[in-house]
Motif scaffolding. Structure first.
Motif, mmCIF file in Angstrom:
data_model
loop_
_atom_site.group_PDB
_atom_site.id
_atom_site.type_symbol
_atom_site.label_atom_id
_atom_site.label_comp_id
_atom_site.label_asym_id
_atom_site.label_seq_id
_atom_site.Cartn_x
_atom_site.Cartn_y
_atom_site.Cartn_z
ATOM 1 N N LEU A 1 0.813 -1.225 0.000
ATOM 2 C CA LEU A 1 0.000 0.000 0.000
ATOM 3 C C LEU A 1 0.843 1.271 0.000
ATOM 4 N N LYS A 2 2.154 1.133 -0.114
ATOM 5 C CA LYS A 2 3.047 2.293 0.022
ATOM 6 C C LYS A 2 2.793 3.388 -1.011
ATOM 7 N N ASP A 3 2.229 3.044 -2.163
ATOM 8 C CA ASP A 3 1.994 4.042 -3.207
ATOM 9 C C ASP A 3 0.637 4.726 -3.096
ATOM 10 N N ILE A 4 -0.146 4.348 -2.114
ATOM 11 C CA ILE A 4 -1.467 4.952 -1.928
ATOM 12 C C ILE A 4 -1.329 6.098 -0.930
ATOM 13 N N GLU A 5 -1.900 7.236 -1.290
ATOM 14 C CA GLU A 5 -1.812 8.428 -0.449
ATOM 15 C C GLU A 5 -2.302 8.138 0.974
ATOM 16 N N PRO A 6 -1.562 8.589 1.991
ATOM 17 C CA PRO A 6 -1.966 8.339 3.384
ATOM 18 C C PRO A 6 -3.359 8.842 3.723
ATOM 19 N N TYR A 7 -3.790 9.970 3.157
ATOM 20 C CA TYR A 7 -5.119 10.481 3.478
ATOM 21 C C TYR A 7 -6.214 9.528 3.009
ATOM 22 N N LYS A 8 -5.957 8.790 1.948
ATOM 23 C CA LYS A 8 -6.923 7.803 1.468
ATOM 24 C C LYS A 8 -7.033 6.639 2.459
ATOM 25 N N LEU A 9 -5.906 6.201 2.962
ATOM 26 C CA LEU A 9 -5.907 5.105 3.932
ATOM 27 C C LEU A 9 -6.548 5.541 5.247
ATOM 28 N N ASP A 10 -6.305 6.773 5.647
ATOM 29 C CA ASP A 10 -6.941 7.298 6.854
ATOM 30 C C ASP A 10 -8.459 7.366 6.683
ATOM 31 N N PHE A 11 -8.903 7.769 5.502
ATOM 32 C CA PHE A 11 -10.332 7.826 5.187
ATOM 33 C C PHE A 11 -10.946 6.431 5.339
ATOM 34 N N LEU A 12 -10.272 5.429 4.791
ATOM 35 C CA LEU A 12 -10.761 4.056 4.881
ATOM 36 C C LEU A 12 -10.767 3.538 6.313
ATOM 37 N N GLN A 13 -9.745 3.850 7.068
ATOM 38 C CA GLN A 13 -9.695 3.399 8.456
ATOM 39 C C GLN A 13 -10.874 3.967 9.238
ATOM 40 N N ALA A 14 -11.192 5.224 9.004
ATOM 41 C CA ALA A 14 -12.340 5.837 9.682
ATOM 42 C C ALA A 14 -13.630 5.119 9.280
ATOM 43 N N LEU A 15 -13.764 4.762 8.022
ATOM 44 C CA LEU A 15 -14.957 4.060 7.551
ATOM 45 C C LEU A 15 -15.059 2.668 8.158
#
Length: 89
Positions: free
Chosen positions: A11-25
């Motif tokens: 997942l290193k190439d995926i923007e951190p804000y996208k991963l944070d968004f998913l974690q919240a979901l």
């Protein structure tokens, strides 16, 4: 599910804000019943549009693979349901 999944090398190439968004979901959806899932996903889609968060098919596939690896049996069921709904569109 903890946020350990976000540290996966794939997942290193995926923007951190996208991963944070998913974690919240993931946190918000953790106690939803089956009949609550579709309205929740509709609200998520709207929130994603408002925040301009989009995912390519490749990003989605990578994220789902990682989530499955870290998921409990109950979470796996939810992931499969979400992916089935996504495939219908």
């Amino acid at each position: 599910m903890q946020n350990d999944w976000m540290k996966e090398e794939s997942l290193k190439d995926i923007e951190p804000y996208k991963l944070d968004f998913l974690q919240a979901l993931l946190f918000e959806s953790s106690n939803l019943k089956k009949e609550q899932m579709l309205p929740f996903l509709m609200a998520v889609a709207k929130r994603g549009q408002e925040k301009k968060v989009t995912f390519s098919d490749e990003e989605i596939n990578k994220i789902v693979a990682v989530l499955k690896k870290h998921a409990t049996p109950e979470e796996l069921v939810k992931i499969e349901k979400v992916m089935a709904l996504r495939a219908r569109k």
